[in-house]
Every structure is written in C-alpha cells, then in structure tokens.
Scaffold this motif. Structure first.
Motif, mmCIF file in Angstrom:
data_model
loop_
_atom_site.group_PDB
_atom_site.id
_atom_site.type_symbol
_atom_site.label_atom_id
_atom_site.label_comp_id
_atom_site.label_asym_id
_atom_site.label_seq_id
_atom_site.Cartn_x
_atom_site.Cartn_y
_atom_site.Cartn_z
ATOM 1 N N LEU A 1 0.953 -1.087 -0.019
ATOM 2 C CA LEU A 1 -0.062 -0.105 -0.042
ATOM 3 C C LEU A 1 0.853 1.126 -0.059
ATOM 4 O O LEU A 1 0.535 2.354 -0.558
ATOM 5 C CB LEU A 1 -0.834 -0.146 1.117
ATOM 6 N N ALA A 2 2.080 1.272 0.553
ATOM 7 C CA ALA A 2 3.040 2.316 0.875
ATOM 8 C C ALA A 2 3.476 2.540 -0.842
ATOM 9 O O ALA A 2 3.559 3.561 -1.073
ATOM 10 C CB ALA A 2 4.006 2.104 1.426
ATOM 11 N N GLN A 3 3.711 1.518 -1.272
ATOM 12 C CA GLN A 3 4.184 1.546 -2.765
ATOM 13 C C GLN A 3 3.191 2.383 -3.733
ATOM 14 O O GLN A 3 3.620 3.181 -4.520
ATOM 15 C CB GLN A 3 4.680 0.224 -3.564
ATOM 16 N N ALA A 4 1.967 1.811 -3.591
ATOM 17 C CA ALA A 4 0.776 2.374 -4.334
ATOM 18 C C ALA A 4 0.877 3.855 -4.048
ATOM 19 O O ALA A 4 0.499 4.610 -4.838
ATOM 20 C CB ALA A 4 -0.446 1.623 -4.020
ATOM 21 N N ALA A 5 0.993 4.232 -2.711
ATOM 22 C CA ALA A 5 1.050 5.738 -2.520
ATOM 23 C C ALA A 5 1.976 6.648 -3.163
ATOM 24 O O ALA A 5 1.707 7.611 -3.418
ATOM 25 C CB ALA A 5 0.649 6.042 -0.890
ATOM 26 N N ALA A 6 3.144 5.954 -2.879
ATOM 27 C CA ALA A 6 4.396 6.788 -3.584
ATOM 28 C C ALA A 6 4.349 6.696 -5.207
ATOM 29 O O ALA A 6 4.579 7.975 -5.621
ATOM 30 C CB ALA A 6 5.712 5.946 -3.436
ATOM 31 N N LEU A 7 3.719 6.084 -5.635
ATOM 32 C CA LEU A 7 3.352 5.898 -7.113
ATOM 33 C C LEU A 7 2.599 7.218 -7.432
ATOM 34 O O LEU A 7 2.540 7.694 -8.513
ATOM 35 C CB LEU A 7 3.120 4.607 -7.754
ATOM 36 N N ALA A 8 1.498 6.991 -6.722
ATOM 37 C CA ALA A 8 0.585 8.291 -6.833
ATOM 38 C C ALA A 8 1.170 9.707 -6.685
ATOM 39 O O ALA A 8 0.936 10.662 -7.624
ATOM 40 C CB ALA A 8 -0.573 7.954 -6.040
ATOM 41 N N ILE A 9 2.146 9.874 -5.869
ATOM 42 C CA ILE A 9 2.777 11.067 -5.765
ATOM 43 C C ILE A 9 3.744 11.281 -6.921
ATOM 44 O O ILE A 9 3.789 12.314 -7.527
ATOM 45 C CB ILE A 9 3.650 10.779 -4.558
#
Length: 426
Positions: free
Chosen positions: A299-307
C-alpha cells in the motif's frame, strides 16, 4: 568430517562472504539503471517508450525463467556450480554494452544480464537460507537484499556521475567489468557449497512432505497454497512497479530538465532507501510476523506511485522515491522469508525459484504494460495504472495470506502436503 551447523553465528564467515558476493551481483544490475534509458534516446534514437523498454522486457523474461531453473538445478547439482554459471554468463556483458553497434546488442546483453541475475542472485538467496536456519531468516534475507540493492543504488549514482563527466560509453560499463571479475573470483575460490545444510535441516524437521515433484512445487507456489501463491503475486506486482521506475522515471525526469547527475541521484535514492530499510524490516518480521509488512509495504508503494504521477519537481519526486523505497523494503525480504517459512527444506530451493520466476516476471509485465500505456496516454497514465495494480495486490494479500512465521502464527491454516504422492524428481 566437518560438522554442519545451522545459524548465522555458526556460519558467519560464509554468510558475510555471500553478502559481499550479492552486493557485486547488485552492482552489475545497478550499472544500467541510470545510463541505458538515455542511451536508447541519444545514441540509438528510440522515440517510443515501448521501444526503449525492450531491454527491460528482455531482462525480465530471461531472469524470470532462469530463476526457476536456478532452484531446480541447485537442488540437483548443488548451489556453487549454479552461482559460478551465473558469473560466467555475465562476462560478455560490458563489452556488448560498450561496443554495441545497434539496439539489438543491448537487448542481447540484457538477456545475459537476466541469466546472471537469475542464477547468481537466486543462488545467494538459497545459500543464505540454507545457512541461517529457521529462526532468523528475516534477518538473513534483510542482509542479503540490503547488500544487493544498496549496491544497485551506489552504482546507479556512480554511473550517472561517470556518464555526466565521461559520456554514456564506455567508462560507466568499466565498473560493470570490475564487479564481474571480482564476483567470479570470490565465488570460485572462497564460496563453499551449502546444500548439506538444507539436508541437515530436512533431517531434523518433524514434518514430512519433503520429496514433492517439481510440478507439485510449481502448483503450490503459483496458486494452490494460499501463503506461497499470495507471496508470488505480490512479488510480481512489486517488480512490475520496479520495472516502471527503472525504465520510465529517467525519461520523466529528463523531460522536466534534470541533468544526468540529478537523474542518477533520484535513480539511486529509491534503491538506497529500499536497501537500508531491509536491515530493519527483515529482522522485524522475525519478531512481528511477515504479513503486516507485506500488506503495509504494498500500500505504501501504491501511495508513492500516486505522488510520482502528480509531482513535477525534484523535491516531490525525492519524497516519493523515499516512500517507494520504504514500501519495497517492507515487502522484499519478508516475501522471501515467508516462502522459506512454508516450504519444506527438501523443495525449498525450487519454491524460491518458482517465486522468483513470478516475481521477476514482473519486470517484463511492467515494461510491456508501462510502455504501451505510456505510448497511448503518457507516462503519468502508466504510473497511475501501476499504482492501482499495486494497491489491489496489497489488498489481496490482506484477504488471502495467513501469517507464516512460526513464532507469531497462531492457529493459521497450513497446506496438507502429506496428501501428495511422494516423488524424487527435482
């Protein structure tokens, strides 16, 4: 006759040597992360994102297949011969990259890189699992992956600086040649076989089911066993977004006007946090369990990619790279440790090989998917697509995977390996 003992303390010298060897394996991979995408644009005039990502596609397919054979061959012939074969496959790579007259040579070099990484990295993982014993595998995998990806980061930064000062070829790839020579020498003269440690552990393990056929191991690891198959799909999606970061982020940074040195720093930041973070997450998963780190990390990776998708400054991209590295650090060693928690020592190397087949198949899927979407709708659309897939993968792990670490698992379902007929093929 030498007494075989399990554990990190009992095998400290060999374990440390294997950490160094894996750092060299990572360095070979890192030598391409900053340089190859600009090389595709500037010297080979590849305009399409998909064309520029062909080298990652070739690498991913080759590495994924080689991972599978690395596990099977290391069970059959021993770990050290497979490790040496991986280094021998790497010898032509620097010359091919330096003197490539067309892009086909670069693609061919990356197929050899896939063989090198699949055989050498997989085997160092298997050997460390053999040596560590059942209690500290999270720590063992954290040290292994940290060494590899810190080397990726350091070499990405170094080759970016070398390319800025001396050009894209040949100087950055001379570092690749030095890594290969040193890795081959250490592996040939100082690394010792560890297959006996796996046999020792199997002899003392209370549970049966250690002689499954390779086809059964493949089915269990790919879809039948909930924890093993959950780890496999999460590993694939993790490397899918790494393939995106490797191939498209340098183009996005260059389009924003960043220099090669700045691109090298950003390309290094993500694997640096990834590498260092595993020194924490690996041993922490030995204490708190594997599943929380895998779910949170995805989930942290997904948030990072959104940024990454919405940002347009180096500062915001740096923040996203740190978060992406932290999320990957939470996932990477714990996935490997969860595979070794569940798999019997008799077929553990093959399970690791199957897991790494699916995981590194993510490079190929990521390169193809990201390239096609980027060509059709732009880089940011590709990043959003991969972010959504990464979030979905984390939620699937949360729903399907049980806790695998024996010290933290309580009343969790385990696959009944006893119901399979016994086989000896490997």
């Amino acid at each position: 006759m030498t007494t075989i003992r399990l554990g990190l303390a009992a095998n400290a010298a060999q374990f440390t040597l294997l950490v160094v060897v894996n750092a060299l394996v990572g360095g070979v991979l890192g030598s391409e992360r900053t340089v190859l995408t600009p090389l595709a644009e500037r010297e080979f005039h590849l305009d399409g994102y998909t064309a520029a990502l062909t080298y990652i596609l070739a690498f991913g397919i080759t590495k994924a297949a080689t991972n599978f054979f690395a596990g099977t061959l290391s069970d059959r012939y021993g770990r050290k011969p497979v490790l040496l074969a991986g280094w021998l496959a790497a010898i032509p790579i620097p010359a091919m990259l330096i003197w490539a007259p067309n892009w086909g040579w670069i693609v061919a070099a990356n197929m050899l890189l896939g063989v090198n990484q699949g055989l050498a990295w997989s085997t160092t993982v298997i050997m460390k699992i053999d040596l560590a014993g059942p209690e500290r595998r999270g720590l063992a995998m954290g040290l292994n992956e940290a060494a590899g990806y810190l080397a990726v980061a350091a070499t990405a930064m170094a080759t970016g600086a070398l390319a800025a000062q001396h050009g894209l070829r040949p100087v950055p790839f001379l570092l690749t040649a030095a890594y290969i020579a040193l890795g081959l020498g250490l592996s040939l003269f100082f690394v010792r076989e560890t297959r006996g440690h796996a046999r020792q552990e199997a002899a003392t393990r209370a549970t049966a089911g250690g002689d499954l056929a390779t086809s059964q191991v493949f089915a269990l690891t790919s879809w039948r066993e909930p924890a093993l198959s959950s780890a496999s799909q999460a590993g694939m999606v993790n490397n899918l977004n790494d393939g995106l970061a490797w191939g498209l982020f340098p183009l996005m940074f260059a389009a924003a006007g960043l220099s090669l040195t700045q691109i090298g720093v950003l390309a290094a930041l993500y694997p640096a946090v990834w590498g260092l973070g595993q020194l924490v997450t690996g041993p922490a998963s030995d204490r708190y369990g594997r599943k929380p780190f895998i779910v949170t990390g995805m989930l942290a990776q997904a948030a990072a990619l959104a940024i990454f998708a919405v940002a347009d400054t180096s500062g915001m991209w740096s923040l996203a790279a740190v978060l992406l590295g932290a999320g990957t650090a939470a996932v990477y060693p714990t996935l490997l440790a969860s595979i070794s928690d569940v798999a019997h020592p008799g077929w553990r190397a093959r399970a690791v090989g199957v897991y790494r087949l699916w995981r590194d198949g993510g490079f190929a899927v990521g390169a193809l998917l990201a390239g096609i979407v980027a060509d059709l709708a732009g880089i940011r659309a590709a990043v959003w697509t991969v972010a959504a897939l990464t979030a979905a993968s984390g939620l699937l792990v949360a729903a399907r995977m049980y806790e695998t670490h024996p010290a933290t698992a309580r009343n969790t379902p385990r696959h009944d390996f006893h119901r399979y007929p016994r086989h000896r093929d490997s």
